[in-house]
Design an enzyme around this catalytic site. Structure first.
Site, PDB file in Angstrom:
ATOM      1  CE  LYS A  96     -15.576 -19.948   3.585  1.00 14.82           C
ATOM      2  NZ  LYS A  96     -16.164 -19.360   2.320  1.00 14.82           N
ATOM      3  NE  ARG A 102     -27.004 -30.613   9.366  1.00 18.66           N
ATOM      4  CZ  ARG A 102     -27.623 -29.670   9.716  1.00 18.66           C
ATOM      5  NH1 ARG A 102     -27.498 -29.239  10.875  1.00 18.66           N
ATOM      6  NH2 ARG A 102     -28.318 -28.674   8.883  1.00 18.66           N
TER       7      ARG A 102
HETATM    8  N1  LIG Z   1     -19.802 -15.790  -2.444  1.00 15.08           N
HETATM    9  C1  LIG Z   1     -20.879 -15.602  -1.725  1.00 15.08           C
HETATM   10  O1  LIG Z   1     -21.504 -14.539  -2.150  1.00 15.08           O
HETATM   11  C2  LIG Z   1     -21.333 -16.376  -0.832  1.00 15.08           C
HETATM   12  C3  LIG Z   1     -22.563 -16.233  -0.034  1.00 15.08           C
HETATM   13  C4  LIG Z   1     -22.864 -17.254   1.048  1.00 15.08           C
HETATM   14  C5  LIG Z   1     -22.000 -18.234   1.157  1.00 15.08           C
HETATM   15  N2  LIG Z   1     -20.785 -18.385   0.930  1.00 15.08           N
HETATM   16  C6  LIG Z   1     -20.134 -19.358   0.916  1.00 15.08           C
HETATM   17  O2  LIG Z   1     -20.612 -20.647   0.424  1.00 15.08           O
HETATM   18  C7  LIG Z   1     -20.470 -21.675   1.239  1.00 15.08           C
HETATM   19  C8  LIG Z   1     -21.798 -22.448   1.421  1.00 15.08           C
HETATM   20  O3  LIG Z   1     -22.515 -21.511   2.057  1.00 15.08           O
HETATM   21  P1  LIG Z   1     -24.028 -21.617   2.016  1.00 15.08           P
HETATM   22  O4  LIG Z   1     -24.645 -20.279   2.433  1.00 15.08           O
HETATM   23  O5  LIG Z   1     -24.706 -22.357   0.725  1.00 15.08           O
HETATM   24  O6  LIG Z   1     -24.553 -22.826   3.315  1.00 15.08           O
HETATM   25  P2  LIG Z   1     -25.888 -23.022   3.928  1.00 15.08           P
HETATM   26  O7  LIG Z   1     -26.898 -23.007   2.961  1.00 15.08           O
HETATM   27  O8  LIG Z   1     -25.972 -21.915   5.144  1.00 15.08           O
HETATM   28  O9  LIG Z   1     -25.427 -24.527   4.454  1.00 15.08           O
HETATM   29  C9  LIG Z   1     -25.169 -25.586   3.749  1.00 15.08           C
HETATM   30  C10 LIG Z   1     -25.396 -26.858   4.480  1.00 15.08           C
HETATM   31  O10 LIG Z   1     -24.458 -27.284   5.461  1.00 15.08           O
HETATM   32  C11 LIG Z   1     -25.101 -28.304   6.156  1.00 15.08           C
HETATM   33  N3  LIG Z   1     -24.896 -28.291   7.642  1.00 15.08           N
HETATM   34  C12 LIG Z   1     -23.924 -29.311   8.212  1.00 15.08           C
HETATM   35  N4  LIG Z   1     -23.782 -29.021   9.616  1.00 15.08           N
HETATM   36  C13 LIG Z   1     -24.782 -28.088   9.757  1.00 15.08           C
HETATM   37  C14 LIG Z   1     -25.097 -27.551  11.051  1.00 15.08           C
HETATM   38  N5  LIG Z   1     -24.633 -27.671  12.360  1.00 15.08           N
HETATM   39  N6  LIG Z   1     -26.002 -26.161  10.839  1.00 15.08           N
HETATM   40  C15 LIG Z   1     -26.428 -25.854   9.671  1.00 15.08           C
HETATM   41  N7  LIG Z   1     -26.010 -26.551   8.290  1.00 15.08           N
HETATM   42  C16 LIG Z   1     -25.239 -27.390   8.762  1.00 15.08           C
HETATM   43  C17 LIG Z   1     -26.340 -28.376   5.981  1.00 15.08           C
HETATM   44  O11 LIG Z   1     -26.557 -29.491   5.010  1.00 15.08           O
HETATM   45  P3  LIG Z   1     -27.491 -30.695   5.605  1.00 15.08           P
HETATM   46  O12 LIG Z   1     -28.699 -30.210   6.520  1.00 15.08           O
HETATM   47  O13 LIG Z   1     -28.072 -31.454   4.470  1.00 15.08           O
HETATM   48  O14 LIG Z   1     -26.692 -31.331   6.646  1.00 15.08           O
HETATM   49  C18 LIG Z   1     -26.665 -27.140   5.014  1.00 15.08           C
HETATM   50  O15 LIG Z   1     -27.762 -27.241   4.100  1.00 15.08           O
HETATM   51  C19 LIG Z   1     -19.542 -21.304   2.520  1.00 15.08           C
HETATM   52  O16 LIG Z   1     -18.268 -21.623   2.259  1.00 15.08           O
HETATM   53  C20 LIG Z   1     -19.882 -19.833   2.702  1.00 15.08           C
HETATM   54  O17 LIG Z   1     -18.952 -19.168   3.181  1.00 15.08           O
HETATM   55  C21 LIG Z   1     -20.430 -17.383  -0.319  1.00 15.08           C
END
Ligand SMILES: NC(=O)c1ccc[n+]([C@@H]2O[C@H](COP(=O)([O-])OP(=O)(O)OC[C@H]3O[C@@H](n4cnc5c(N)ncnc54)[C@H](OP(=O)(O)O)[C@@H]3O)[C@@H](O)[C@H]2O)c1
Length: 316
Positions: free
Chosen positions: A133, A36
């Site tokens: 998902k 963004r």
């Molecule tokens: N297996 C596990 O233990 C585990 C744990 C946590 C998450 N996950 C999964 O991993 C995946 C990624 O999760 P994450 O925790 O890495 O993601 P995150 O850090 O919360 O966010 C990833 C990116 O999403 C973008 N984004 C786009 N629109 C947004 C909005 N309106 N508000 C906030 N962010 C927005 C942002 O990028 P920009 O600012 O660059 O646009 C942000 O840096 C998801 O599918 C989640 O369910 C898995």
């Protein structure tokens, strides 16, 4: 010399995303991050990360998730990896549309990166979370887009921080259920390396890959014992019963009912280990036996020396 695939990452500034971007660069891929727009409201840590990406040679593309803008970028790459935050999961429909129109993408990895969602039936709040998902998976299959679906299991540092709270001074640790169910905790840097490998691997096209290395399978009780040995301190266990967790999943408002339902699935029911890896399944450490992944032992050693910061997401 072999021409490296160009990789575009959506969500590359996020918790797991930044590791994936770094892994992509370290494996020699021209790497683009769709983010963004940066402005005066952008938090300093994201601005710093974007500067770091720039110095690593990453191409930052600033824009909203708008069809024409993303189509233009998708046309320039070979592989798309999406690690958008959970609330943005359905936004991936726009990425799928753009990939369909572009027609050049060799592989798409949607924002899965957790449990093997097609094989578990958790409590309703987590079920609803996974339904989104699953819908995305079905849309990708219906569109005929070459894909790899990744089940990364638990982000290791994320869950060590949550379960053991190494950054807090405390003498007790919460244990969900009886602490005996096995989970899988994978270090984030390894999840990122495996992800870039599977994204480029012909063997993983239109397949699900499960990240379940044998040295990363552990119960809460085993994790606590190991941590006690490493830090030379004994902790009191504060057991949270299954009944309490189920009750919380029924009474907490959305979205706070989701993390407790995830804890129930992963640590009480043991859903990550509730199915055998069969002949049809691909497991990351078997696909890449030469990759020296970080064991739980080594991950806890990292916490002793230089603890990774807790995530600022749902689990705190
Ligand atoms: N297996 C596990 O233990 C585990 C744990 C946590 C998450 N996950 C999964 O991993 C995946 C990624 O999760 P994450 O925790 O890495 O993601 P995150 O850090 O919360 O966010 C990833 C990116 O999403 C973008 N984004 C786009 N629109 C947004 C909005 N309106 N508000 C906030 N962010 C927005 C942002 O990028 P920009 O600012 O660059 O646009 C942000 O840096 C998801 O599918 C989640 O369910 C898995």
């Amino acid at each position: 010399m072999e021409k490296k695939n160009r990789i575009l990452v959506f969500g590359g500034t996020g918790y797991i995303g930044k590791n994936i971007v770094k892994a992509s660069v370290s494996l020699g891929h021209p790497t683009l991050v769709y983010t963004r727009p940066l402005n005066s409201q952008t938090c300093p840590s994201k601005t710093q990360l974007c500067n770091d990406f720039n110095s690593m040679g990453v191409t930052l593309v600033q824009g909203e998730l708008e069809h024409d803008q993303i189509l233009k970028v998708i046309k320039q790459v070979d592989i798309v990896i999406c690690v958008l935050a959970y609330p943005q999961v359905m936004e991936q429909l726009k990425i799928i549309d753009a990939i369909k129109v572009a027609g050049n993408i060799k592989r798409f990895l949607p924002s899965d990166f957790g449990v093997e969602e097609d094989r578990i039936n958790p409590l309703p709040p987590f079920q609803a979370f996974l339904d989104k998902k699953r819908n995305i998976r079905r849309e990708i299959e219906a569109a005929g887009i070459p894909y790899t679906f990744v089940s990364a299991n638990c982000f290791g540092a994320y869950f060590v921080n949550y379960l053991l709270r190494p950054y807090e001074k405390r003498d007790k640790i919460a244990v969900y259920g009886n602490g005996e169910s096995k989970a899988v905790l994978n270090y984030e840097e390894d999840i990122a390396m495996y992800t870039i490998k599977v994204a480029n691997d012909p063997r993983t096209c239109n397949r699900i890959v499960i990240y379940r290395p044998s040295k990363n399978i552990i119960s809460q009780n085993e994790l606590i014992s190991l941590w006690e040995q490493k830090c030379g301190q004994n902790f009191r266990k504060d057991f949270v019963t299954e009944e309490e967790i189920v009750k919380q999943s029924e009474t907490l408002p959305h979205p706070e009912n989701i993390p407790v339902s995830i804890l129930h699935s992963v640590f009480v029911r043991g859903d990550l280990m509730a199915f055998e890896i069969g002949e049809e399944d691909l497991e990351a450490s078997e696909l890449y036996p030469d990759y020296n992944y970080t064991s739980i032992h080594q991950l806890l050693d990292i916490f002793l020396v230089n603890p990774p910061a807790p995530a600022s997401a749902a689990f705190q």
